[in-house]
Design a protein around this motif. Structure first.
Motif, PDB file in Angstrom:
ATOM      1  N   ILE A 231       0.868  -1.185   0.000  1.00 33.29           N
ATOM      2  CA  ILE A 231       0.000   0.000   0.000  1.00 33.29           C
ATOM      3  C   ILE A 231       0.900   1.229   0.000  1.00 33.29           C
ATOM      4  O   ILE A 231       1.835   1.326   0.800  1.00 33.29           O
ATOM      5  CB  ILE A 231      -0.907   0.025   1.250  1.00 33.29           C
ATOM      6  CG1 ILE A 231      -1.857  -1.173   1.263  1.00 33.29           C
ATOM      7  CG2 ILE A 231      -1.707   1.337   1.311  1.00 33.29           C
ATOM      8  CD1 ILE A 231      -2.667  -1.296   2.533  1.00 33.29           C
ATOM      9  N   LYS A 232       0.600   2.172  -0.891  1.00 33.98           N
ATOM     10  CA  LYS A 232       1.320   3.439  -0.883  1.00 33.98           C
ATOM     11  C   LYS A 232       0.669   4.380   0.131  1.00 33.98           C
ATOM     12  O   LYS A 232      -0.540   4.337   0.332  1.00 33.98           O
ATOM     13  CB  LYS A 232       1.320   4.072  -2.277  1.00 33.98           C
ATOM     14  CG  LYS A 232       2.120   3.280  -3.297  1.00 33.98           C
ATOM     15  CD  LYS A 232       2.072   3.936  -4.666  1.00 33.98           C
ATOM     16  CE  LYS A 232       2.862   3.120  -5.686  1.00 33.98           C
ATOM     17  NZ  LYS A 232       2.777   3.713  -7.049  1.00 33.98           N
ATOM     18  N   MET A 233       1.484   5.215   0.750  1.00 32.76           N
ATOM     19  CA  MET A 233       0.996   6.150   1.756  1.00 32.76           C
ATOM     20  C   MET A 233      -0.251   6.889   1.301  1.00 32.76           C
ATOM     21  O   MET A 233      -1.227   7.022   2.034  1.00 32.76           O
ATOM     22  CB  MET A 233       2.088   7.188   2.056  1.00 32.76           C
ATOM     23  CG  MET A 233       2.819   6.984   3.338  1.00 32.76           C
ATOM     24  SD  MET A 233       4.161   8.186   3.486  1.00 32.76           S
ATOM     25  CE  MET A 233       3.251   9.664   3.876  1.00 32.76           C
ATOM     26  N   GLY A 234      -0.209   7.370   0.073  1.00 27.75           N
ATOM     27  CA  GLY A 234      -1.298   8.183  -0.455  1.00 27.75           C
ATOM     28  C   GLY A 234      -2.590   7.426  -0.679  1.00 27.75           C
ATOM     29  O   GLY A 234      -3.639   8.040  -0.908  1.00 27.75           O
ATOM     30  N   ALA A 259       4.686   7.348  10.781  1.00 28.13           N
ATOM     31  CA  ALA A 259       6.090   6.946  10.890  1.00 28.13           C
ATOM     32  C   ALA A 259       6.832   7.199   9.582  1.00 28.13           C
ATOM     33  O   ALA A 259       7.971   7.698   9.579  1.00 28.13           O
ATOM     34  CB  ALA A 259       6.184   5.473  11.281  1.00 28.13           C
ATOM     35  N   LEU A 260       6.205   6.865   8.464  1.00 31.47           N
ATOM     36  CA  LEU A 260       6.828   7.109   7.157  1.00 31.47           C
ATOM     37  C   LEU A 260       7.036   8.605   6.929  1.00 31.47           C
ATOM     38  O   LEU A 260       8.079   9.035   6.412  1.00 31.47           O
ATOM     39  CB  LEU A 260       5.970   6.518   6.042  1.00 31.47           C
ATOM     40  CG  LEU A 260       5.878   4.990   5.992  1.00 31.47           C
ATOM     41  CD1 LEU A 260       4.821   4.557   4.984  1.00 31.47           C
ATOM     42  CD2 LEU A 260       7.203   4.355   5.652  1.00 31.47           C
ATOM     43  N   VAL A 293       4.494   1.845   1.979  1.00 31.51           N
ATOM     44  CA  VAL A 293       5.682   2.515   1.443  1.00 31.51           C
ATOM     45  C   VAL A 293       5.362   3.977   1.153  1.00 31.51           C
ATOM     46  O   VAL A 293       4.205   4.342   0.946  1.00 31.51           O
ATOM     47  CB  VAL A 293       6.173   1.805   0.150  1.00 31.51           C
ATOM     48  CG1 VAL A 293       6.570   0.369   0.446  1.00 31.51           C
ATOM     49  CG2 VAL A 293       5.104   1.852  -0.925  1.00 31.51           C
ATOM     50  N   PRO A 294       6.391   4.847   1.133  1.00 34.47           N
ATOM     51  CA  PRO A 294       6.175   6.271   0.830  1.00 34.47           C
ATOM     52  C   PRO A 294       5.596   6.464  -0.570  1.00 34.47           C
ATOM     53  O   PRO A 294       5.833   5.639  -1.448  1.00 34.47           O
ATOM     54  CB  PRO A 294       7.576   6.865   0.937  1.00 34.47           C
ATOM     55  CG  PRO A 294       8.337   5.929   1.806  1.00 34.47           C
ATOM     56  CD  PRO A 294       7.786   4.565   1.497  1.00 34.47           C
TER      57      PRO A 294
END
Length: 294
Positions: A231-234, A259-260, A293-294
């Motif tokens: 999963i992407k942060m956005g 945290a990211l 992930v970012p």
């Protein structure tokens, strides 16, 4: 060489590039759920942490202890009250929380790691002024455009600062820090803090390579019940709004996002009911669970 021997050698070779990649990397692990109560899983977790340290990684363990606290309160005939999954913590309950987390659960984990070849040291957020906290102001949403309801949940805290100097000293001396989620306010008052938030804040303060949350679920699941591997942060907000992510997984995902945003390279939500889940995630190509992930 037999097929079994060849497979063992292949596993070791597969792990080699990951061992090299994560040399000296800080890995913060939130330890909780079924992995803390099942004897086989407890030993599996301890061995994973010891192996990580032995091959050059720097694991830090942050633990919970909700069931243990609940059990002890019951023995003392102190009734537990919850608001949206958070334990209402008055002064009497806080004394029990600190006693169980710091004096019992923490030392059991430290002893387990040490018995399996590690060098663990137990801490609470009070030690070395590791965690400074303030009383959490909890707001519950109400419908019909009404202002949110302010609920007093007692000595439940949120982190205002992390002083990680004691952790860097311990890591430099090749120790494994094991942390209880208890912090102190500016006037010395004691606060019970969510262990996921403690793990995320410590990971951010150290710019950890990985934050790993062990849970009692496979990871984040889609609408069909299949595991979402990445999963992407956005994407998190959309997953929550459409109802794919709900319940207790929402704060865990928000913890990972925070945290990211604070400098952690990658976050993971893993099934702590699987033996050696940590090793499978860190040292194999496919990994397990969900990565954010970012």
């Amino acid at each position: 060489m037999s097929g079994d021997q060849a497979n063992r050698a292949k596993i070791l070779i597969e792990a080699l590039p990951y061992i090299r990649r994560f040399q000296d990397a800080v890995i913060v692990v939130k330890y909780g759920g079924h992995a803390m109560v099942d004897e086989k899983l407890k030993k599996s977790f301890a061995l994973d942490v010891v192996l990580m340290k032995t091959v050059g990684l720097n694991p830090i363990v942050v633990h919970g202890g909700g069931p243990q606290i609940g059990s002890f309160l019951k023995r003392l005939s102190i009734e537990s009250e919850f608001v949206d999954g958070m334990r209402v913590t008055d002064k009497q309950t806080m004394d029990v929380v600190e006693m169980v987390l710091v004096g019992k659960v923490n030392k059991e984990i430290v002893n387990l790691i040490n018995q399996n070849g590690g060098r663990a040291v137990g801490l609470s957020g009070k030690d070395g002024q590791l965690l400074t906290a303030k009383k959490m102001r909890y707001l519950r949403k109400r419908g019909n455009d009404q202002p949110p309801e302010i609920i007093d949940i007692g000595m439940v805290g949120e982190i205002t600062s992390v002083n990680n100097s004691i952790l860097t000293s311990l890591l430099a001396s090749r120790f494994i820090p094991v942390i209880s989620p208890v912090g102190a306010g500016k006037k010395g008052e004691t606060y019970n803090i969510n262990a996921d938030l403690v793990a995320g804040s410590i990971a951010s303060s150290l710019k950890a390579r990985k934050l790993i949350l062990l849970t009692d679920t496979e990871g984040v699941l889609d609408m069909q019940g299949s595991l979402i591997s990445t999963i992407k942060m956005g994407e998190v907000t959309g997953l929550v709004e459409e109802g794919t992510v709900k319940g207790g997984m929402i704060p865990k995902l928000h913890c990972c996002v925070k945290a990211l945003s604070g400098g952690v390279k990658k976050a993971h939500i893993l099934d702590g009911r699987k033996e050696h889940a940590l090793l499978l995630e860190i040292f194999t190509k496919g990994g397990v669970g969900t990565e954010i992930v970012p």
